[in-house]
Each structure stands twice: as C-alpha cells, then as structure tokens.
Design an enzyme around this catalytic site. Sequence first.
Site, PDB file in Angstrom:
ATOM      1  N   SER A  12       0.582  -1.277   0.042  1.00  0.00           N
ATOM      2  CA  SER A  12       0.011  -0.465   0.035  1.00  0.00           C
ATOM      3  C   SER A  12       0.775   1.351  -0.395  1.00  0.00           C
ATOM      4  CB  SER A  12      -1.278  -0.085   1.244  1.00  0.00           C
ATOM      5  OG  SER A  12      -1.404   1.152   1.256  1.00  0.00           O
ATOM      6  N   TRP A 180      -8.507   6.480   8.712  1.00  0.00           N
ATOM      7  CA  TRP A 180      -7.929   5.539   7.747  1.00  0.00           C
ATOM      8  C   TRP A 180      -7.687   6.427   6.908  1.00  0.00           C
ATOM      9  CZ3 TRP A 180     -10.220   6.604   2.465  1.00  0.00           C
ATOM     10  CH2 TRP A 180      -9.401   5.888   1.657  1.00  0.00           C
ATOM     11  N   GLY A 181      -6.070   5.794   6.397  1.00  0.00           N
ATOM     12  CA  GLY A 181      -5.697   6.734   5.358  1.00  0.00           C
ATOM     13  C   GLY A 181      -4.229   7.526   5.731  1.00  0.00           C
ATOM     14  N   ASN A 182      -3.416   8.574   4.711  1.00  0.00           N
ATOM     15  CA  ASN A 182      -2.227   8.870   5.664  1.00  0.00           C
ATOM     16  C   ASN A 182      -2.864  10.327   5.622  1.00  0.00           C
ATOM     17  OD1 ASN A 182      -2.593   9.112   2.421  1.00  0.00           O
ATOM     18  ND2 ASN A 182      -1.184  10.793   2.902  1.00  0.00           N
ATOM     19  N   ASP A 183      -4.060  11.273   5.199  1.00  0.00           N
ATOM     20  CA  ASP A 183      -5.031  12.071   5.245  1.00  0.00           C
ATOM     21  C   ASP A 183      -5.479  12.479   6.439  1.00  0.00           C
ATOM     22  OD1 ASP A 183      -4.604  11.341   2.473  1.00  0.00           O
ATOM     23  OD2 ASP A 183      -6.289  12.376   2.078  1.00  0.00           O
TER      24      ASP A 183
HETATM   25  N1  LIG Z   1      -4.507   9.092   0.514  1.00  0.00           N
HETATM   26  C1  LIG Z   1      -6.221   8.377   1.159  1.00  0.00           C
HETATM   27  C2  LIG Z   1      -5.923   6.758   0.487  1.00  0.00           C
HETATM   28  C3  LIG Z   1      -5.949   5.868   0.852  1.00  0.00           C
HETATM   29  C4  LIG Z   1      -5.506   4.670   0.452  1.00  0.00           C
HETATM   30  O1  LIG Z   1      -6.272   4.691  -0.893  1.00  0.00           O
HETATM   31  N2  LIG Z   1      -5.376   3.306   0.391  1.00  0.00           N
HETATM   32  C5  LIG Z   1      -5.157   2.339  -0.265  1.00  0.00           C
HETATM   33  C6  LIG Z   1      -4.635   1.294  -0.239  1.00  0.00           C
HETATM   34  S1  LIG Z   1      -3.506   2.399  -0.917  1.00  0.00           S
HETATM   35  C7  LIG Z   1      -7.384   1.740   0.294  1.00  0.00           C
HETATM   36  O2  LIG Z   1      -7.288   1.173   1.094  1.00  0.00           O
HETATM   37  N3  LIG Z   1      -8.613   1.999  -0.477  1.00  0.00           N
HETATM   38  C8  LIG Z   1      -9.352   1.756   0.068  1.00  0.00           C
HETATM   39  C9  LIG Z   1     -10.452   2.513  -0.627  1.00  0.00           C
HETATM   40  O3  LIG Z   1     -10.614   3.511  -1.408  1.00  0.00           O
HETATM   41  O4  LIG Z   1     -11.963   2.169  -0.097  1.00  0.00           O
HETATM   42  C10 LIG Z   1      -6.422   8.502   2.321  1.00  0.00           C
HETATM   43  O5  LIG Z   1      -5.579   9.082   3.051  1.00  0.00           O
HETATM   44  O6  LIG Z   1      -7.598   8.870   2.534  1.00  0.00           O
END
Ligand SMILES: N[C@@H](CCC(=O)N[C@@H](CS)C(=O)NCC(=O)O)C(=O)O
Length: 194
Positions: A12, A180-183
């Site tokens: 990821s 969830w996520g880095n944001d």
């Molecule tokens: N940077 C974004 C996106 C994080 C992201 O898209 N992660 C992927 C894995 S690299 C994921 O698990 N996506 C699942 C989804 O979009 O529901 C955030 O913090 O919201």
Amino acid sequence: MKTLDFYFDFSSPYSYLAATQLPALAARAGATVHYRPVVLFAVFKAAGNDMPAKVPTKGAYMLKDLERWARHYGVPFRFSSHFPSNTLKAMRLVHVAADQGKAEAFTQAAFRAMWAEDRDLARPDTLADLARGVGLDPEAALAAIETQPIKDRLRADTDAAVTRGMFGAPAIYVGDELFWGNDRLHFVEEALKG
Ligand SMILES: N[C@@H](CCC(=O)N[C@@H](CS)C(=O)NCC(=O)O)C(=O)O
C-alpha cells in the site's frame, strides 16, 4: 505510554506515506507506534472492498495524488514497478524483527525499498539485505518467516484488524478510534494529545 496501532501492508503506497510521518508524530505526542502488518487483500475481501485502482480514473488520479503527498512530505517516492508484489514474507519479517526490538527499523527500511528504491520485496535476496541492514541474522530471519508461529501472528493481526473495522490501508487506531489513510494524521495526533 500512549500507543497507536498502525495496520499496513507493504503493497500500500499510502501506508508508505503514512509510515514516513509516524515516528515524528509519535515523538511529538509522546506515543509509541505498534507496527502491525496485515494482508490487505484479505482485509478487502472480508470488508467487501476492493483495490481503488480497479476504477481506472481513480487509479490515474491516485498516481498524481501520491506524488503530491510525497512532495508535500519531502520524501522520495517512485511507483513500484513490482506492484502488486507478494509482500507476505516481508510482512512476516516484521514479526521476526519485532522480537529483537527492530520492528520500526525494518518496517521503515522495507517501505523505502518498495516505494522509493523500486526493490522487489518478494525476492529472498532483497529480504536478506533488509534483514542484514537492521542488524538481523539474514539466514535465521529467512528461516523464521517459514515457521508456523510467525505465519500465525500475521494471520491473527489480519483477523483482529478486520474485527476492529479495517477496510483499507493504512488503518490507524488510537484506542477504539479508527483513522483511515495518510490524510488524517492530524486527527491521529489530536486523538493522542487529547
Ligand atoms: N490517501 C488517501 C487514500 C488511502 C488509500 O486509498 N488507501 C488504499 C490502499 S493504498 C485503500 O485501502 N483503499 C481502500 C478504499 O479506497 O476504499 C486517504 O488518506 O484517504
């Protein structure tokens, strides 16, 4: 000591971005990071979710978004030519490293290898190199990742993450609160300080 659980899969890229920020965030908040690798494919399946890049326009957007975030953080990033690589063994190695107090050093090195140096985490020579780099005996470490107790620990963390409500990566928990996520790292820091 306050703690945060950082659930990730090396496959990821957003987990890589978050990982680059966590040591400083934890230091500011006086907290400890528990590095908890999980099999993201299994999490997606259990949660009824899927890879975001299955939507082609989202996939194209994500490439730009990842580069923007890397620039914003001032960290190296190069989309892995090995994606989606088999990261199972690398994730088992986190547990082997953890037993010697090296979970953070190994996790950070493996993330950099995949998302900054374009190295293939499925290759035993890459894993041996990374293990050696953090002071593990590479032969012993590669033998340990084939043992059932280490395999079971990865499965147990994956199951626990699903039970806690993880649906994507990275998933960061402060107590029962999911981010969830880095944001959302600013919310993580607030939760730790609050
Ligand atoms: N940077 C974004 C996106 C994080 C992201 O898209 N992660 C992927 C894995 S690299 C994921 O698990 N996506 C699942 C989804 O979009 O529901 C955030 O913090 O919201």
